[in-house]
Write a protein that holds these residues in place. Structure first.
Motif, PDB file in Angstrom:
ATOM      1  N   VAL A 234       0.812  -1.221   0.000  1.00 37.47           N
ATOM      2  CA  VAL A 234       0.000   0.000   0.000  1.00 37.47           C
ATOM      3  C   VAL A 234       0.842   1.265   0.000  1.00 37.47           C
ATOM      4  CG1 VAL A 234      -1.710   1.344   1.290  1.00 37.47           C
ATOM      5  CG2 VAL A 234      -1.943  -1.143   1.117  1.00 37.47           C
ATOM      6  N   THR A 235       1.955   1.270   0.737  1.00 39.00           N
ATOM      7  CA  THR A 235       2.737   2.506   0.876  1.00 39.00           C
ATOM      8  C   THR A 235       3.464   2.856  -0.416  1.00 39.00           C
ATOM      9  OG1 THR A 235       4.563   1.194   1.777  1.00 39.00           O
ATOM     10  CG2 THR A 235       3.117   2.291   3.346  1.00 39.00           C
ATOM     11  N   GLY A 236       3.861   4.108  -0.512  1.00 31.77           N
ATOM     12  CA  GLY A 236       4.616   4.571  -1.669  1.00 31.77           C
ATOM     13  C   GLY A 236       3.814   5.528  -2.529  1.00 31.77           C
ATOM     14  N   GLU A 237       4.304   5.741  -3.730  1.00 27.34           N
ATOM     15  CA  GLU A 237       3.660   6.688  -4.632  1.00 27.34           C
ATOM     16  C   GLU A 237       2.323   6.170  -5.152  1.00 27.34           C
ATOM     17  OE1 GLU A 237       7.672   8.688  -6.639  1.00 27.34           O
ATOM     18  OE2 GLU A 237       6.283   7.507  -7.843  1.00 27.34           O
ATOM     19  N   PHE A 238       1.353   7.049  -5.176  1.00 23.66           N
ATOM     20  CA  PHE A 238       0.084   6.754  -5.843  1.00 23.66           C
ATOM     21  C   PHE A 238       0.157   7.387  -7.226  1.00 23.66           C
ATOM     22  CE2 PHE A 238      -4.257   7.871  -7.048  1.00 23.66           C
ATOM     23  CZ  PHE A 238      -4.895   6.642  -6.901  1.00 23.66           C
ATOM     24  N   VAL A 239       0.260   6.542  -8.251  1.00 23.86           N
ATOM     25  CA  VAL A 239       0.462   7.034  -9.617  1.00 23.86           C
ATOM     26  C   VAL A 239      -0.781   6.854 -10.472  1.00 23.86           C
ATOM     27  CG1 VAL A 239       2.949   6.687  -9.578  1.00 23.86           C
ATOM     28  CG2 VAL A 239       1.461   4.797 -10.245  1.00 23.86           C
ATOM     29  N   GLY A 240      -1.892   6.522  -9.842  1.00 22.92           N
ATOM     30  CA  GLY A 240      -3.127   6.278 -10.581  1.00 22.92           C
ATOM     31  C   GLY A 240      -3.778   5.002 -10.090  1.00 22.92           C
ATOM     32  N   TRP A 241      -5.083   4.937 -10.200  1.00 22.50           N
ATOM     33  CA  TRP A 241      -5.804   3.785  -9.656  1.00 22.50           C
ATOM     34  C   TRP A 241      -5.380   2.478 -10.310  1.00 22.50           C
ATOM     35  CZ3 TRP A 241      -8.201   3.647  -5.217  1.00 22.50           C
ATOM     36  CH2 TRP A 241      -8.695   4.833  -4.672  1.00 22.50           C
ATOM     37  N   SER A 242      -5.287   2.453 -11.615  1.00 19.23           N
ATOM     38  CA  SER A 242      -4.964   1.201 -12.321  1.00 19.23           C
ATOM     39  C   SER A 242      -3.595   0.676 -11.910  1.00 19.23           C
ATOM     40  CB  SER A 242      -5.005   1.412 -13.841  1.00 19.23           C
ATOM     41  OG  SER A 242      -6.294   1.777 -14.256  1.00 19.23           O
ATOM     42  N   GLU A 243      -2.593   1.563 -12.003  1.00 21.58           N
ATOM     43  CA  GLU A 243      -1.234   1.136 -11.678  1.00 21.58           C
ATOM     44  C   GLU A 243      -1.109   0.735 -10.209  1.00 21.58           C
ATOM     45  OE1 GLU A 243      -2.137   3.839 -13.158  1.00 21.58           O
ATOM     46  OE2 GLU A 243      -0.999   4.186 -15.008  1.00 21.58           O
ATOM     47  N   SER A 244      -1.720   1.519  -9.328  1.00 22.48           N
ATOM     48  CA  SER A 244      -1.604   1.242  -7.898  1.00 22.48           C
ATOM     49  C   SER A 244      -2.334  -0.041  -7.507  1.00 22.48           C
ATOM     50  CB  SER A 244      -2.145   2.422  -7.088  1.00 22.48           C
ATOM     51  OG  SER A 244      -1.363   3.573  -7.311  1.00 22.48           O
ATOM     52  N   LEU A 245      -3.493  -0.285  -8.107  1.00 19.85           N
ATOM     53  CA  LEU A 245      -4.235  -1.511  -7.800  1.00 19.85           C
ATOM     54  C   LEU A 245      -3.495  -2.738  -8.308  1.00 19.85           C
ATOM     55  CD1 LEU A 245      -7.924  -0.406  -8.478  1.00 19.85           C
ATOM     56  CD2 LEU A 245      -6.888  -0.944  -6.274  1.00 19.85           C
ATOM     57  N   ILE A 246      -2.909  -2.629  -9.506  1.00 21.38           N
ATOM     58  CA  ILE A 246      -2.124  -3.749 -10.047  1.00 21.38           C
ATOM     59  C   ILE A 246      -0.938  -4.042  -9.145  1.00 21.38           C
ATOM     60  CG2 ILE A 246      -0.609  -4.466 -11.942  1.00 21.38           C
ATOM     61  CD1 ILE A 246      -2.490  -2.955 -13.841  1.00 21.38           C
ATOM     62  N   SER A 247      -0.266  -2.978  -8.692  1.00 26.96           N
ATOM     63  CA  SER A 247       0.872  -3.146  -7.784  1.00 26.96           C
ATOM     64  C   SER A 247       0.438  -3.791  -6.477  1.00 26.96           C
ATOM     65  CB  SER A 247       1.515  -1.783  -7.516  1.00 26.96           C
ATOM     66  OG  SER A 247       2.546  -1.895  -6.559  1.00 26.96           O
ATOM     67  N   PHE A 248      -0.707  -3.352  -5.950  1.00 26.54           N
ATOM     68  CA  PHE A 248      -1.225  -3.898  -4.693  1.00 26.54           C
ATOM     69  C   PHE A 248      -1.521  -5.392  -4.822  1.00 26.54           C
ATOM     70  CE2 PHE A 248      -4.821  -5.177  -2.079  1.00 26.54           C
ATOM     71  CZ  PHE A 248      -4.391  -4.822  -0.810  1.00 26.54           C
ATOM     72  N   VAL A 249      -2.247  -5.761  -5.871  1.00 26.75           N
ATOM     73  CA  VAL A 249      -2.604  -7.168  -6.069  1.00 26.75           C
ATOM     74  C   VAL A 249      -1.354  -8.012  -6.270  1.00 26.75           C
ATOM     75  CG1 VAL A 249      -3.782  -8.785  -7.608  1.00 26.75           C
ATOM     76  CG2 VAL A 249      -4.888  -6.629  -6.984  1.00 26.75           C
ATOM     77  N   THR A 250      -0.373  -7.482  -7.012  1.00 25.05           N
ATOM     78  CA  THR A 250       0.866  -8.217  -7.261  1.00 25.05           C
ATOM     79  C   THR A 250       1.589  -8.523  -5.958  1.00 25.05           C
ATOM     80  OG1 THR A 250       1.128  -7.157  -9.423  1.00 25.05           O
ATOM     81  CG2 THR A 250       3.090  -8.170  -8.452  1.00 25.05           C
TER      82      THR A 250
END
Length: 307
Positions: A234-250
């Motif tokens: 969850v922590t770190g840069e929020f670069v957009g919903w799509s990218e952040s959600l993909i990163s979270f799920v990964t």
């Protein structure tokens, strides 16, 4: 050397303000806990020597401070210079940290209640801790408080990577983002708790209800381990919903797989002559539980700092 010492003294009193505020927050947290529970913490710990509740309360206070520190250091996330000065801005910052901490205490109490119903759903947690003084249940309560606090802290610690010249997000956008990732983190925490129960060869609820402290400690360590993974996700840069959600799920998937692999390595490679499940469920070996728990948490910390 002298200049450095003077600079340290300059910041020292301002830091003490937050130390004092942290103590006040802990006192309020204890008062709220007495308010929302049918028992009195001091009576249980002082007169009845309730170790189970002691474990639970320790996790509660630790969770409160985890969120307090996360709120306190959130201004550093953006990389902007932040000065603790005795002026109107400093007073506003202190008030902001205090109000966020109060909100976090409320969320921590409500969320812990809900997580109890989803994770330890086969028995009455309060009865196990207060009437039976079940230390295994107390250990899991400790972990739930810490895990929920880490999820809350992670949802507050992220920051928006707004490009130069673009319109910065408003407070409502930040609140929506924090709430969304907090809820996602809680879903992952509960799913992992259920997943952990599925991959074990014994009935965790049955063992804990029989006062099996070893099983409680092992599960507690796994809850803390997955919460560290969630914090990283969850922590770190929020670069957009799509990218952040993909990163979270990964990160969530990696965390599940990593902890599953670690369980296998512990059982098959690190202790080939010892069957971990038997040591925990049959022999109630608390020493093994601490070793296994330490390794699982260590693996999650390696993932946190390595990626």
């Amino acid at each position: 050397m002298v200049d450095t010492f003077i600079e340290t003294l300059e910041y020292f009193p301002r830091g003490l303000v937050y130390v004092a505020l942290g103590i006040v927050v802990l006192y309020i947290a204890k008062w709220i806990l007495d308010l929302v529970t049918p028992y009195h913490v001091s009576d249980q710990l002082g007169e009845k020597d309730n170790t189970a509740l002691g474990l639970s309360i320790t996790g509660y206070f630790l969770g409160v401070i985890i969120v307090f520190v996360a709120v306190l250091y959130t201004p550093f996330a953006s990389g902007e210079e932040y000065q603790w000065q005795f002026d109107a801005d400093f007073g506003y910052d202190v008030l902001e940290v205090f109000l966020y901490s109060l909100g976090a205490i409320a969320v921590l109490n409500v969320t812990r209640f809900l997580v109890d119903r989803l994770v330890l759903f086969k028995f009455n947690v309060e009865k196990e801790v207060i009437e039976d003084q079940n230390a295994g249940t107390g250990a899991i309560e400790f972990a739930i408080y810490v895990a929920v606090a880490l999820v809350i802290a992670s949802s507050l610690a992220g920051y928006d990577a707004t490009p130069l010249g673009a319109v910065a997000p408003g407070i409502l956008d930040e609140i929506i983002r924090s709430v969304a990732f907090f809820l996602l983190g809680m879903v992952v925490l509960v799913l992992y708790a259920l997943f952990y129960q599925v991959i074990t060869s014994y009935d965790i609820h049955d063992e804990i209800e029989k006062d099996n402290v070893a099983v409680g400690v092992a599960m507690a360590a796994n809850l803390i381990a997955i919460s560290i993974v969630i914090f990283k996700a969850v922590t770190g840069e929020f670069v957009g919903w799509s990218e952040s959600l993909i990163s979270f799920v990964t990160f969530a998937v990696i965390g599940f797989v990593l902890l599953l692999v670690v369980q296998w390595i512990i059982d098959k490679a690190m202790f080939p002559k010892v069957k971990i499940a038997d040591e925990l469920a049959r022999d109630r070996n608390v020493g093994v539980a601490f070793v296994v728990g330490g390794i699982v948490i260590s693996a999650s910390l390696v993932l946190f700092f390595a990626i």
